[in-house]
Structures are given as structure tokens and as C-alpha cells.
Write an enzyme that holds these catalytic residues in place. Structure first.
Site, short mmCIF file in Angstrom:
data_model
loop_
_atom_site.label_atom_id
_atom_site.label_comp_id
_atom_site.label_asym_id
_atom_site.label_seq_id
_atom_site.Cartn_x
_atom_site.Cartn_y
_atom_site.Cartn_z
CE LYS A 75 -3.22 2.47 2.98
NZ LYS A 75 -4.00 2.44 4.23
CB VAL A 195 -13.11 -15.22 29.43
CG1 VAL A 195 -13.33 -14.46 30.73
CG2 VAL A 195 -11.64 -15.50 29.19
CB THR A 356 -5.97 4.93 12.31
OG1 THR A 356 -7.39 5.04 12.45
CG2 THR A 356 -5.44 6.00 11.39
N GLY A 357 -6.74 1.53 12.73
CA GLY A 357 -7.01 0.58 13.83
C GLY A 357 -5.75 -0.16 14.26
C1 LIG Z 1 -15.50 -2.20 9.49
C2 LIG Z 1 -14.09 -2.16 10.01
C3 LIG Z 1 -13.04 -2.02 9.11
C4 LIG Z 1 -11.73 -1.93 9.59
N1 LIG Z 1 -10.70 -1.73 8.72
C5 LIG Z 1 -9.47 -1.54 9.20
C6 LIG Z 1 -8.36 -1.30 8.33
O1 LIG Z 1 -8.49 -1.32 7.10
N2 LIG Z 1 -7.15 -1.08 8.87
C7 LIG Z 1 -6.94 -1.11 10.22
O2 LIG Z 1 -5.81 -0.86 10.66
N3 LIG Z 1 -7.95 -1.39 11.06
C8 LIG Z 1 -9.18 -1.61 10.59
N4 LIG Z 1 -10.18 -1.91 11.45
C9 LIG Z 1 -9.86 -2.15 12.84
C10 LIG Z 1 -9.30 -3.57 12.98
O3 LIG Z 1 -10.22 -4.49 12.44
C11 LIG Z 1 -9.05 -3.90 14.42
O4 LIG Z 1 -8.27 -2.90 15.00
C12 LIG Z 1 -8.31 -5.20 14.54
O5 LIG Z 1 -8.89 -6.22 13.78
C13 LIG Z 1 -8.24 -5.64 15.96
O6 LIG Z 1 -9.45 -6.21 16.40
P1 LIG Z 1 -9.44 -6.82 17.85
O7 LIG Z 1 -8.38 -7.83 17.93
O8 LIG Z 1 -9.41 -5.70 18.82
O9 LIG Z 1 -10.89 -7.48 17.96
P2 LIG Z 1 -11.53 -8.80 17.31
O10 LIG Z 1 -10.97 -9.14 15.99
O11 LIG Z 1 -13.00 -8.60 17.44
O12 LIG Z 1 -11.08 -9.97 18.29
C14 LIG Z 1 -11.72 -10.20 19.53
C15 LIG Z 1 -11.17 -11.49 20.12
O13 LIG Z 1 -11.70 -11.62 21.43
C16 LIG Z 1 -12.14 -12.95 21.60
N5 LIG Z 1 -13.16 -12.99 22.63
C17 LIG Z 1 -14.27 -12.22 22.74
N6 LIG Z 1 -14.97 -12.57 23.83
C18 LIG Z 1 -14.28 -13.57 24.43
C19 LIG Z 1 -14.49 -14.36 25.59
N7 LIG Z 1 -15.55 -14.21 26.37
N8 LIG Z 1 -13.59 -15.30 25.89
C20 LIG Z 1 -12.48 -15.50 25.14
N9 LIG Z 1 -12.23 -14.77 24.03
C21 LIG Z 1 -13.12 -13.84 23.69
C22 LIG Z 1 -12.64 -13.38 20.23
O14 LIG Z 1 -12.68 -14.79 20.10
C23 LIG Z 1 -11.56 -12.75 19.35
O15 LIG Z 1 -10.43 -13.62 19.29
C24 LIG Z 1 -11.48 -2.03 10.98
C25 LIG Z 1 -12.54 -2.22 11.86
C26 LIG Z 1 -13.83 -2.28 11.39
C27 LIG Z 1 -14.97 -2.45 12.36
#
Ligand SMILES: Cc1cc2nc3c(=O)[nH]c(=O)nc-3n(C[C@H](O)[C@H](O)[C@H](O)COP(=O)(O)OP(=O)(O)OC[C@H]3O[C@@H](n4cnc5c(N)ncnc54)[C@H](O)[C@@H]3O)c2cc1C
Length: 512
Positions: A75, A195, A356-357
Site C-alpha cells: 500500500k 472466558v 488507523t485501527g
Molecule cells: C468495518 C471495520 C473495518 C476496519 N478496517 C481496518 C483497516 O483497514 N485497517 C486497520 O488498521 N484497522 C481496521 N479496522 C480495525 C481492525 O479491524 C481492528 O483494529 C483489529 O482487527 C483488531 O481487532 P481486535 O483484535 O481488537 O478485535 P476482534 O478481531 O473482534 O477480536 C476479539 C477477540 O476476542 C475474543 N473474545 C471475545 N470474547 C471472548 C471471551 N468471552 N472469551 C475468550 N475470548 C473472547 C474473540 O474470540 C476474538 O479472538 C477495521 C474495523 C472495522 C470495524
């Protein structure tokens, strides 16, 4: 000394955190990651920011190895389509502006008044590389910008001086898998379980998490990577969430993974195309495109959004499954509360515009290592961490609101309303300054948030929010050197387009 860390969540945030802590602290800190097999990852987050090279280099991972394994692509910037007028586009590249006699090329572009070529294609080399879909590397693997090859070693965002010319696109699930392999090889424990409960001691600090079939997992520091649910930080510790919905109203997205018709037609940029009630992303991975429509459900229903997206990117491919996502836009007032730090979507999210996520995750992990606690849990350390995280998110919020305020489009209720919507006070001032002159490091959001003044100016100029007049001083300065620099830039761009391989060609060679 804090010796045990429990991470809940195995998305991008969870595995980036586990990997980084292991790379930083090795066996001196135990890391256990618990992830549910039932609760799915968000499944998006495939475009990144140009700082990400620091992260992978810190881990000692070789791009030629990890990128193909994560279905990755390059990119060089973001292509904005139709934000001001139908059929128009411009690039926001990862490239700082050159200066001539103390004035940026953007100042000179305004002063010389030759609008036959748009601002971005006159002032940046990268725009030409994007148009020609070039890779940032020659076939021998060397980068097109001299001096930026080589390992960044264990350096962090604080040490970044050079502008890296590119970021990555990758498959979010593959990255989580790849990093899981890395972190567990370095000794992180991986527990696949739900959890069910979060245990607290008499002071309200987290003592353990209770899992479905692995019993209680105790720890000293807990990292909440459970995504938008914020199981530890919000649901257990009650951290307050500050919504940004007043200034950034998009609250939903619908995503589609679409095989590319022509595998070889691979763009080295993310595209952000304005839509009737928001915008849509196109993220080219090695074999497919990630697509998604980010919108406000005040203006369009999820069914209508899905239809509009399908019509644009996958007509006739009804078999492709759409992923509908609710977005929580804003940040926790504090992302570190007691012995819990939220990283990833559980901490903050400002919508995907400008990708930026994952940058927030990288920034938060680095700050966590820099402010890592000991048994005293010094409130000043915690406060400093919270302030840095908040500043980065708030700066990006302002920068994103600028996109909607500077865009000239007003053809639907959504775009009309964008002009009337509230805006952060600081941004109001900056937009007023931008009517008289280009912004500089003194006049953009002042705390570290990843974006530099060139980005703010690129968006304003690309979207049509120009200063009323060029800088008066430039009427008195001979423009010869500036004209020569524009010509040099054009020649360099032509030469690079002729020499660099196409994005697909280069990636195919490392995918062999
Ligand atoms: C529409 C959209 C588009 C995006 N596009 C971009 C992008 O292009 N570029 C970018 O940098 N960022 C982007 N982001 C942000 C990016 O997706 C996130 O920052 C990144 O994927 C991190 O997600 P996460 O790990 O915080 O959450 P998630 O991927 O939701 O992971 C959550 C984890 O928690 C676990 N979990 C939940 N509850 C429990 C429980 N009770 N017990 C055990 N485990 C549990 C799940 O199993 C999972 O493993 C986007 C976000 C969205 C919503």
C-alpha cells in the site's frame, strides 16, 4: 516485578500484543492468551499504516517471509474517489512534500497556478507509481527510495525519522495465525476457551479469568483484546466510553471478500470511494479484494447498504457472504484501569477511513512496554499511558472529521448533513487557518497521532479546500528553482514507472 500477563482475545490486537511482549521481554514475562473458539474475530482490518514496518522488524520477521504467508500486498497510499465530484480521484500517498527555498511544493503549486495536473500528481512521485500500479521494490528486493532498505531492528515509533514509502494490505485472519505461531514459539501459552467470568479481588482489581473448561487463569496484568465488547475494561471494570458519534456518525459497515477477476490487476493502494451514505473501501490482497461499505444507519438500512455494495463490487456474485458489522466509534476515557489495559477495538476505534485501527494497536503496545508497571502500579505511569493513547486517538478523530468537512460533495442527505454536523473545536480553527495558508507542524493537531502536516494538506487540497490565495512572498521569489524541482520530480516518476515491476509481478516472485 510484574511477571505474568494474561491477554483475553486472539484477534489482531491479541496476537500483536502477545508477539510484541515476547519479543520485548522474552522469558522474563509469562504471557498467556485466551481466545474463544465461539466468538469470531471481527474479520476486517486489512489495510495498514506506513509505520507498521517498525512492528514486524521489532519482532525480527522478514517481510519476504511473512507477507506472502498473509496473502499480503503493498500500500503506497490511499486513492480517494468521488469525494468532491463524480469521476474525480486523488492520492494521499506515504510521501512527505519536498521543499524549495523554504516553501513546500504544495505552496509552489498554488503559486504557479498551473492546474492542468492535479496537486497530488504534480507534487508526489508516489501518485505516478499508484497510477501505474507499481511495486515499491525492484525485482532484486531493493526499495525505490534510497537509504530505507535494511532492518529497523528494535526501534519504535518515537524513533521514526524517515518516511516509509509504503504500508501493507493483508488477510487479518492469516496475520493472527502467523503471529500466533510466532508468539507461541517464543513461549506464549495459548488457551482456546471462553472466558465466562472475570474474577476481582476486594479492591476491585482483576485476579483471574474463569474459563469454560480450563479452570481459572490468574495473572498480574490483564490485557483486554476482546474487541468492541470490552469484556474486562468496560463490562467488568466499568471504564467509561466516550462516543465520537456526534462528529463521526458512521456506525455500521458491511464487508465482502471478492475474488479478483484479473489476479494480475493488483493495485498498490487502498481505494476509498464515496457512496450515497458513507464510503467504501477496496483493499487488494494477493488473490482477492477486501471490500466494505462504511455508513450511517440514520441514512440507509443494512439491506440497502449491502445492495449498493454488491452492485458496485460484486454484481451477480450473490453467493459471496456479507459480513455486517456494528461499529463502536470513540474511545475509553481511560484505556488502562487498575491492572487492566485495553488494546484494539476494546480501547478505541474511529472508523476505518485512513486505516488507523492497527496503528493504534501498534502505538498502544509500544506505550505499554515503555510504561510497563511494577508492583507499585505508579499512577503517573498509568496516567501518562492513558494520555498518550487518548492524544493519538483524538488527533486521528480530528483528521478524519476534516475529510467530511473538506469534501465538496453535497448530492445526498448524508453528504449535505456532513457539512452541518458538529466539529471538534480545534479542527474549526485549523480549517480556518487552511483558508489562508497551508498547515504546518505548528498548526496541525499538536500531539503525536501518526499524521504529519503533509497529510492534512494533501486531504485539504485533494478535496478542494484551498487557501484563498497563494503565499504572497512567492510573488517576490524567482520560481525557477521550483519549476526545476517539478520537472525533476516528473522525470524521476517517469523513470521509476519504467523501472519498477508491477505490484503483482513483484509479489508473485516472492509468493513462489
Ligand atoms: C468495518 C471495520 C473495518 C476496519 N478496517 C481496518 C483497516 O483497514 N485497517 C486497520 O488498521 N484497522 C481496521 N479496522 C480495525 C481492525 O479491524 C481492528 O483494529 C483489529 O482487527 C483488531 O481487532 P481486535 O483484535 O481488537 O478485535 P476482534 O478481531 O473482534 O477480536 C476479539 C477477540 O476476542 C475474543 N473474545 C471475545 N470474547 C471472548 C471471551 N468471552 N472469551 C475468550 N475470548 C473472547 C474473540 O474470540 C476474538 O479472538 C477495521 C474495523 C472495522 C470495524
Amino acid at each position: 516485578m510484574i511477571r505474568s500477563v494474561v491477554i483475553v482475545g486472539g484477534g489482531t490486537a491479541g496476537w500483536m500484543t502477545a508477539s510484541y511482549l515476547k519479543a520485548a521481554f522474552a522469558d522474563r514475562v509469562d504471557v498467556t492468551l485466551v481466545e474463544s473458539a465461539q466468538v469470531k474475530r471481527i474479520g476486517v482490518g486489512e489495510a495498514t499504516f506506513s509505520t507498521l514496518r517498525h512492528f514486524f522488524d521489532y519482532l525480527g520477521l522478514d517481510e519476504a517471509d511473512w507477507l506472502p504467508k498473509c496473502a499480503g500486498g503493498y500500500k503506497l497510499g490511499i486513492r480517494f474517489e468521488n469525494w468532491s465530484r463524480q469521476g474525480e480521484h486523488f492520492y494521499h500517498p506515504f510521501e512527505r512534500l519536498r521543499t524549495v527555498q523554504g516553501f513546500s511544493l504544495a505552496d509552489w503549486w498554488l503559486a504557479l497556478g498551473d492546474r492542468s495536473k492535479p496537486f497530488d500528481r504534480s507534487c508526489f512521485i508516489t501518485s505516478a507509481l499508484c497510477e501505474a500500479k507499481r511495486a515499491p521494490r525492484l525485482m532484486d528486493g531493493s526499495l525505490f527510495v534510497a537509504g530505507l532498505d535494511g532492518d529497523l531492528a528494535k526501534s519504535t515509533l518515537d524513533e521514526q525519522r524517515a518516511q516509509f514509502p509504503y504500508a501493507y494490505h493483508f488477510d487479518a485472519d492469516e496475520v493472527a495465525r502467523y503471529l500466533a505461531g510466532y508468539a507461541t514459539r517464543l513461549g506464549a501459552k495459548h488457551v482456546v476457551d471462553d472466558v465466562k467470568e472475570v474474577g476481582q479481588d476486594s479492591r476491585g482489581w482483576i485476579s483471574h479469568v474463569r474459563t469454560g473448561s480450563h479452570g481459572d487463569i490468574a495473572g498480574e496484568l490483564f490485557i483486554d483484546c476482546t474487541g468492541f465488547r470490552g469484556l474486562l475494561i468496560n463490562k467488568t471494570l466499568g471504564a467509561k466510553f466516550r462516543s465520537f458519534q456526534d462528529v463521526l456518525p458512521n456506525n455500521r459497515a458491511v464487508a465482502l471478500r471478492v475474488p479478483r477477476e484479473e489476479a494480475t490487476d493488483m493495485a498498490p493502494y487502498t481505494t476509498a470511494t464515496a457512496m450515497s451514505a458513507g464510503w467504501r473501501w477496496t483493499i487488494p490482497l494477493f488473490r482477492r479484494n477486501g471490500n466494505g461499505y462504511v455508513y450511517s444507519d440514520e441514512f440507509i438500512t443494512p439491506e440497502e447498504a449491502e445492495q449498493e455494495l454488491r452492485a458496485a463490487v460484486a454484481p451477480g456474485k450473490d453467493e459471496l457472504e456479507a459480513n455486517h458489522i456494528h461499529m463502536r466509534i470513540g474511545r475509553n476515557e481511560e484505556s488502562w484501569v487498575r491492572n487492566c489495559v485495553a488494546i484494539g477495538l476494546s480501547s478505541a476505534f474511529v472508523e476505518p477511513l485512513e486505516s488507523t485501527g492497527i496503528f493504534f494497536i501498534q502505538h498502544a503496545i509500544e506505550q505499554l512496554v515503555k510504561h510497563f508497571p511494577d508492583q507499585r502500579w505508579d499512577p503517573r505511569q498509568v496516567g501518562a499511558y492513558n494520555a498518550r493513547v487518548a492524544h493519538a486517538v483524538d488527533g486521528v478523530k480530528e483528521f478524519l472529521v476534516l475529510h467530511y468537512k473538506a469534501a465538496q460533495r453535497e448530492d445526498t442527505p448524508y453528504w449535505k448533513e456532513a457539512k452541518l454536523r458538529a466539529m471538534p473545536e480545534g479542527l474549526r480553527e485549523r480549517m480556518a487557518i487552511a483558508e489562508t495558508r497551508l498547515l504546518d507542524e505548528e498548526t496541525v493537531y499538536p500531539r503525536y497521532h501518526g499524521f504529519e502536516s503533509y497529510s492534512w494538506n494533501t486531504m485539504n487540497l485533494g478535496l478542494g479546500h484551498l487557501p484563498r490565495t497563494p503565499q504572497p512572498a512567492l510573488e517576490h521569489i524567482d520560481a525557477g528553482l521550483a519549476r526545476a524541482e517539478f520537472a525533476r520530480l516528473r522525470a524521476e516518476a517517469t523513470e521509476m514507472v519504467a523501472t519498477l515491476p508491477s505490484c503483482y509481478e513483484y509479489l508473485a516472485s516472492v509468493n513462489d
